[in-house]
Enzyme design. Structure first.
Site: not given
Length: 284
Positions: A87-88, A191
């Site tokens: 988790y950032l 992307d």
């Protein structure tokens, strides 16, 4: 997710699991554990290879020392594909110059055999592209991407004969231009719009949600131009770290067109005007 589903994840001591924003493709959750938080993506009724390309991209980013989520686990639970990531923690601000240098660092990594493509296809919600290894960037970008988008747009009745004729003129110009451009197979995000980068709590930039391939680095820069979110500081720092060659502004338009054509397929005629304007700009 029920307790039985959660219990099959490869982590212990889950305290809480709550939905968070994860884009328009996945269900996303923040999982709190005694060992810290995790980020979970879920696709219902999908096989465990659904996230294969994203996993490969994140692992390539890690090998290139590019800040991104780290893969912690993946597989299938009760018929649902999942991807478990570090988790950032998002911050409130960051430096666009550092973001530019991070993207340049990514692009400085090249396919060792000089091939374009990737060992896994691109799977989008509305279109799939093969990424099979090719000798030239034209093989990948024009023949495997633009031509397929053209066919999808025509099959959906979104182009008139005049618009199709305009595209064919654009296609011819793109091929002639790329034949005279020394494309090198850089590691691409695939992307790179503003929704796929973030600044961490310490201000450091990070990239996520890749659609990886090895291709001309201007492809990623074209994506940055379509919806905004990248400042002049980003482009200046990128160009200082990895200078662009003459004519890059014109070539970047090709990749803006590509992304707009993807959105024309995905969302319909609301993108028709943008596609036509960009084709006209390329021809002029």
């Amino acid at each position: 997710m029920n307790k039985d589903w959660q219990s099959q994840l490869p982590i212990d001591n889950i305290q809480e699991m709550k939905p968070v924003s994860g884009g328009d493709v996945n269900e996303a959750y923040r999982i709190e554990t005694t060992n810290g938080p995790y980020f979970l993506l879920v696709q219902h009724d999908r096989s465990d290879d659904f996230y294969a390309a994203e996993i490969a991209g994140l692992e390539a980013f890690e090998a290139a020392d590019v800040t991104a989520p780290v893969v912690k686990g993946h597989g299938q639970i009760n018929g649902d594909a999942y991807l478990l990531l570090s988790y950032l923690e998002e911050g409130h601000s960051g430096n666009q110059r550092e973001l530019g240098k991070l993207v340049a660092k990514l692009h400085s990594h090249h396919e060792p055999h000089g091939k374009f493509g990737f060992h896994l296809p691109y799977h989008g919600s509305d279109i799939t592209f093969e990424n099979g290894w090719k000798d030239t960037w034209i093989n990948i970008f024009v023949e495997q991407r633009l031509d397929q988008l053209r066919d999808e747009i025509v099959n959906r009745g979104l182009w008139s004969k005049e618009e199709l004729s305009l595209f064919e003129k654009v296609r011819e110009k793109i091929i002639k231009t790329l034949e005279n451009h020394n494309s090198k197979p850089s590691l691409l995000h695939g992307d790179l719009w503003a929704g796929n980068y973030m600044f961490l709590s310490n201000g450091e930039p990070a990239l996520f949600d890749p659609s990886p391939l090895y291709g001309d680095r201007e492809f990623d820069l074209g994506a940055t131009k379509v919806f905004g979110g990248f400042t002049n500081e980003f482009y200046d720092a990128y160009n200082e770290a990895l200078p662009l060659s003459k004519g890059s502004d014109d070539r970047i338009k090709f990749y803006e067109l590509y992304l707009l054509m993807v959105h024309l397929v995905k969302f319909g005629s609301m993108y028709a005007g943008s596609v036509n304007r960009t084709m006209t700009e390329i021809i002029q």
